[in-house]
Design an enzyme around this catalytic site. Sequence first.
Site, mmCIF file in Angstrom:
data_model
loop_
_atom_site.group_PDB
_atom_site.id
_atom_site.type_symbol
_atom_site.label_atom_id
_atom_site.label_comp_id
_atom_site.label_asym_id
_atom_site.label_seq_id
_atom_site.Cartn_x
_atom_site.Cartn_y
_atom_site.Cartn_z
ATOM 1 N N PRO A 86 -36.540 60.290 40.461
ATOM 2 C CA PRO A 86 -35.078 60.228 40.471
ATOM 3 C C PRO A 86 -34.499 60.567 41.845
ATOM 4 O O PRO A 86 -33.328 60.279 42.112
ATOM 5 C CB PRO A 86 -34.664 61.269 39.417
ATOM 6 C CG PRO A 86 -35.854 62.124 39.201
ATOM 7 C CD PRO A 86 -37.051 61.298 39.535
ATOM 8 N N GLU A 113 -42.633 68.566 36.318
ATOM 9 C CA GLU A 113 -41.568 68.793 37.303
ATOM 10 C C GLU A 113 -41.579 67.735 38.401
ATOM 11 O O GLU A 113 -40.581 67.505 39.074
ATOM 12 C CB GLU A 113 -41.734 70.179 37.946
ATOM 13 C CG GLU A 113 -41.124 71.292 37.145
ATOM 14 C CD GLU A 113 -39.683 71.019 36.761
ATOM 15 O OE1 GLU A 113 -38.862 70.793 37.659
ATOM 16 O OE2 GLU A 113 -39.381 71.014 35.555
ATOM 17 N N ARG A 151 -40.471 38.723 37.212
ATOM 18 C CA ARG A 151 -39.666 37.569 36.790
ATOM 19 C C ARG A 151 -39.127 36.776 37.980
ATOM 20 O O ARG A 151 -38.650 35.664 37.812
ATOM 21 C CB ARG A 151 -38.551 37.993 35.829
ATOM 22 C CG ARG A 151 -37.485 38.857 36.442
ATOM 23 C CD ARG A 151 -36.604 39.471 35.362
ATOM 24 N NE ARG A 151 -35.903 38.472 34.575
ATOM 25 C CZ ARG A 151 -34.829 37.804 34.981
ATOM 26 N NH1 ARG A 151 -34.341 38.021 36.176
ATOM 27 N NH2 ARG A 151 -34.257 36.925 34.193
ATOM 28 N N ASP A 166 -28.461 34.974 37.906
ATOM 29 C CA ASP A 166 -28.371 36.268 37.243
ATOM 30 C C ASP A 166 -27.393 37.182 37.966
ATOM 31 O O ASP A 166 -27.093 36.997 39.146
ATOM 32 C CB ASP A 166 -29.747 36.964 37.264
ATOM 33 C CG ASP A 166 -30.640 36.509 36.117
ATOM 34 O OD1 ASP A 166 -30.124 35.932 35.157
ATOM 35 O OD2 ASP A 166 -31.855 36.748 36.217
HETATM 36 N N1 SAM Z 1 -37.988 67.562 38.637
HETATM 37 C C1 SAM Z 1 -37.754 66.196 39.023
HETATM 38 C C2 SAM Z 1 -36.417 66.085 39.730
HETATM 39 O O1 SAM Z 1 -35.515 66.845 39.395
HETATM 40 O O2 SAM Z 1 -36.261 65.193 40.588
HETATM 41 C C3 SAM Z 1 -37.748 65.296 37.801
HETATM 42 C C4 SAM Z 1 -39.107 65.051 37.239
HETATM 43 S S1 SAM Z 1 -39.083 63.933 35.871
HETATM 44 C C5 SAM Z 1 -38.915 65.017 34.518
HETATM 45 C C6 SAM Z 1 -40.756 63.438 35.778
HETATM 46 C C7 SAM Z 1 -41.097 62.112 36.410
HETATM 47 O O3 SAM Z 1 -40.374 61.068 35.780
HETATM 48 C C8 SAM Z 1 -40.787 61.956 37.891
HETATM 49 O O4 SAM Z 1 -41.800 62.522 38.687
HETATM 50 C C9 SAM Z 1 -40.692 60.454 38.051
HETATM 51 O O5 SAM Z 1 -41.960 59.863 38.241
HETATM 52 C C10 SAM Z 1 -40.145 60.012 36.702
HETATM 53 N N2 SAM Z 1 -38.703 59.737 36.727
HETATM 54 C C11 SAM Z 1 -37.749 60.426 36.063
HETATM 55 N N3 SAM Z 1 -36.549 59.900 36.267
HETATM 56 C C12 SAM Z 1 -36.718 58.830 37.080
HETATM 57 C C13 SAM Z 1 -35.825 57.884 37.674
HETATM 58 N N4 SAM Z 1 -34.525 57.947 37.466
HETATM 59 N N5 SAM Z 1 -36.367 56.920 38.460
HETATM 60 C C14 SAM Z 1 -37.689 56.873 38.694
HETATM 61 N N6 SAM Z 1 -38.574 57.749 38.164
HETATM 62 C C15 SAM Z 1 -38.109 58.716 37.379
#
Ligand code: SAM
Length: 222
Positions: A86, A113, A151, A166
């Site tokens: 994220p 995490e 795609r 699209d």
């Molecule tokens: N502690 C992290 C933070 O606050 O940035 C969040 C970890 S999340 C619970 C666990 C995993 O989900 C991340 O390491 C990532 O690979 C994936 N993930 C969660 N949200 C995502 C998003 N919006 N885009 C891409 N990957 C995401």
Amino acid sequence: MRIDILTLFPKLCEGALAESMMKRAQEKGLATLRVHNIRDWATGKHLVADDTPYGGGQGMVMKCEPIFAAVESLRTPESRVVLMTPAGRPFRQEIAAGYSQAPHLILLCGHYEGIDQRVIDHLVDEELSIGDYVLTNGAIAALVVTDAVVRLLPGVLGDEASAAEDSFSQGLLEYPHYTRPLTFREWTVPDVLLSGHHAAIAQWRRQKALEKTQKNRPDLLG
Ligand code: SAM
């Protein structure tokens, strides 16, 4: 092209890769899509892939060793290694279009995490987010990217024109669509779509695309 997804939850991906366009792309030989369990590169009796964070705090952190081993065993000089997080650059249609030109993507998925910072500093080429919200792990995010990229590969979609029209492809959201019946309840299809007048239809669609973009995504209009 080839896409390798590295995750602790391969089963989350397997079903999706075996359906719809991702299935079709593979059957047509246009894409090779593979999912791998990072734990397969973990060592020791318990194949541990995570540990507690230095400095204390909640949750667990994914360890460097299995991730480096996994990526280094799959990577070639042509590979682009993308960490799903994220905290990454927001994924957009133009990034999908760029990736669709790449020969090989490795999509690395976190859990818990997150991932030891040394993976980010010394292994991945970029960090990518699919939106401003937090998922439990990166597998679903990697599938989103894979689908959006696959795609766009020439030959995957039945109607090549459909990707070009699209949402986002021309800087606007897409215009509305209608199909039979002509009247559903008291709602009828706009007359212009029945006119057979191609220029008028194109003009109406452009106008509706602008109105929809103005309403839902005014940021796209600048
Ligand atoms: N502690 C992290 C933070 O606050 O940035 C969040 C970890 S999340 C619970 C666990 C995993 O989900 C991340 O390491 C990532 O690979 C994936 N993930 C969660 N949200 C995502 C998003 N919006 N885009 C891409 N990957 C995401």
